[in-house]
Scaffold this motif. Structure first.
Motif, PDB file in Angstrom:
ATOM      1  N   GLU A 150       0.827  -1.202   0.000  1.00 23.73           N
ATOM      2  CA  GLU A 150       0.000   0.000   0.000  1.00 23.73           C
ATOM      3  C   GLU A 150       0.866   1.260   0.000  1.00 23.73           C
ATOM      4  N   ARG A 151       0.458   2.236  -0.811  1.00 29.95           N
ATOM      5  CA  ARG A 151       1.117   3.541  -0.841  1.00 29.95           C
ATOM      6  C   ARG A 151       0.045   4.614  -0.919  1.00 29.95           C
ATOM      7  N   GLN A 152       0.308   5.747  -0.331  1.00 26.79           N
ATOM      8  CA  GLN A 152      -0.576   6.894  -0.468  1.00 26.79           C
ATOM      9  C   GLN A 152      -0.271   7.604  -1.782  1.00 26.79           C
ATOM     10  N   GLU A 153      -1.312   7.954  -2.522  1.00 29.68           N
ATOM     11  CA  GLU A 153      -1.116   8.683  -3.773  1.00 29.68           C
ATOM     12  C   GLU A 153      -0.810  10.142  -3.473  1.00 29.68           C
ATOM     13  N   SER A 154       0.249  10.669  -4.067  1.00 24.91           N
ATOM     14  CA  SER A 154       0.651  12.048  -3.841  1.00 24.91           C
ATOM     15  C   SER A 154      -0.304  13.023  -4.520  1.00 24.91           C
ATOM     16  N   GLU A 155      -0.395  14.210  -3.974  1.00 20.65           N
ATOM     17  CA  GLU A 155      -1.339  15.215  -4.454  1.00 20.65           C
ATOM     18  C   GLU A 155      -1.063  15.628  -5.896  1.00 20.65           C
ATOM     19  N   ILE A 156       0.189  15.606  -6.322  1.00 22.91           N
ATOM     20  CA  ILE A 156       0.523  16.079  -7.662  1.00 22.91           C
ATOM     21  C   ILE A 156      -0.244  15.330  -8.746  1.00 22.91           C
ATOM     22  N   ALA A 157      -0.492  14.055  -8.543  1.00 17.15           N
ATOM     23  CA  ALA A 157      -1.197  13.263  -9.552  1.00 17.15           C
ATOM     24  C   ALA A 157      -2.662  13.679  -9.680  1.00 17.15           C
ATOM     25  N   PHE A 158      -3.215  14.262  -8.628  1.00 12.83           N
ATOM     26  CA  PHE A 158      -4.612  14.711  -8.672  1.00 12.83           C
ATOM     27  C   PHE A 158      -4.743  16.107  -9.284  1.00 12.83           C
ATOM     28  N   SER A 159      -3.627  16.826  -9.379  1.00 12.51           N
ATOM     29  CA  SER A 159      -3.699  18.205  -9.862  1.00 12.51           C
ATOM     30  C   SER A 159      -3.201  18.383 -11.292  1.00 12.51           C
ATOM     31  N   GLU A 160      -2.499  17.396 -11.836  1.00 14.94           N
ATOM     32  CA  GLU A 160      -2.049  17.490 -13.222  1.00 14.94           C
ATOM     33  C   GLU A 160      -3.189  17.129 -14.169  1.00 14.94           C
ATOM     34  N   PRO A 161      -3.472  17.957 -15.165  1.00 19.47           N
ATOM     35  CA  PRO A 161      -4.556  17.641 -16.097  1.00 19.47           C
ATOM     36  C   PRO A 161      -4.178  16.530 -17.066  1.00 19.47           C
ATOM     37  N   ALA A 162      -5.197  15.823 -17.511  1.00 21.38           N
ATOM     38  CA  ALA A 162      -5.011  14.804 -18.543  1.00 21.38           C
ATOM     39  C   ALA A 162      -4.975  15.514 -19.891  1.00 21.38           C
ATOM     40  N   ASN A 163      -3.789  15.835 -20.334  1.00 26.18           N
ATOM     41  CA  ASN A 163      -3.613  16.625 -21.557  1.00 26.18           C
ATOM     42  C   ASN A 163      -3.675  15.723 -22.789  1.00 26.18           C
ATOM     43  N   PHE A 164      -4.878  15.433 -23.234  1.00 23.30           N
ATOM     44  CA  PHE A 164      -5.072  14.688 -24.464  1.00 23.30           C
ATOM     45  C   PHE A 164      -6.269  15.288 -25.189  1.00 23.30           C
ATOM     46  N   GLN A 165      -6.310  15.088 -26.497  1.00 22.53           N
ATOM     47  CA  GLN A 165      -7.377  15.685 -27.304  1.00 22.53           C
ATOM     48  C   GLN A 165      -8.613  14.800 -27.375  1.00 22.53           C
TER      49      GLN A 165
END
Length: 227
Positions: A150-165
């Motif tokens: 088990e690992r805690q997910e870091s906040e950065i992954a929740f704040s980066e947008p999914a940059n795809f078209q």
């Protein structure tokens, strides 16, 4: 033969797929589970996608399978892979819209209201806890082993947008564990229809279906490839 590239959800532990991997390999396919640094405060979706793309390398027959939050990584992988992805399969997934962040996804989809409504209908606790929402159908020995991964997910992954078209023009499948309490079945069906125009394929199991019902999941993934 295809190569199944398996992306884990929050926390990023490749171990999540350890019961599915041998079943895919026994059927004559290559299968890779990518370990992601979910607890690294400096590594977000773009770093995750780079790791998956590196794992794919120059393979040209890839079926990308994304669990839960892994769908956000999958979106970026589709735009970065050196060769086109053959097929996508989402498993109890947070299917993103272009430009969306994982942090925004919860409110955009109405997840909290859907989760609480399902809990009230079915008679389990509305308040989240791991045993009720993630481990209720996972074998006890598997759950005990999983504690070390088990690992805690870091906040950065929740704040980066999914940059795809847009999602690629390839077969896309949405797999739902019909006993998922975290992302209830009807909620997932609505999101799949609204965001992809897809219907869902149901199998037994809760949110961690690769741990609780690996054979059913593997058989469905193999059936997609056989089609």
């Amino acid at each position: 033969m295809t190569t199944f590239v398996l992306i884990p959800g929050a926390g990023g532990a490749a171990w999540y797929w350890h019961r599915v991997l041998p079943l895919l390999k026994q059927a004559g396919h290559e299968a890779l589970a990518v370990d992601l640094p979910g607890d690294d405060a400096h590594a977000g979706l773009h770093a995750y996608a780079d790791l998956v793309v590196a794992s794919i390398g120059k393979r040209n027959d890839v079926t990308l399978v994304a669990q839960s939050m892994g769908a956000f990584t999958a979106a970026l992988v589709c735009t970065r892979a050196r060769t086109p992805i053959r097929m996508l399969a989402f498993v109890n997934a947070m299917i993103p819209l272009p430009g969306e962040t994982a942090g925004e996804w919860w409110d955009h989809t109405g997840w909290l209201e859907a989760r609480k409504a399902a809990a009230k209908r079915s008679g389990y606790s509305v308040e989240f806890d791991l045993a009720t929402y993630f481990l209720h159908d996972v074998p006890k020995d598997v759950a005990k082993e999983g504690a070390a991964h088990e690992r805690q997910e870091s906040e950065i992954a929740f704040s980066e947008p999914a940059n795809f078209q847009a999602w690629p023009d390839v077969p896309i499948h949405v797999v739902v564990g019909k006993d998922d309490r975290f992302f209830p079945r009807d909620f997932q069906a609505r999101v799949a229809h609204q965001r992809l125009g897809k219907t869902i394929d149901e199998i037994p199991g809760g949110h961690l279906v690769a741990l609780s019902h690996p054979r059913e999941l593997a058989e469905l993934l193999l059936a997609y490839v056989a089609q």
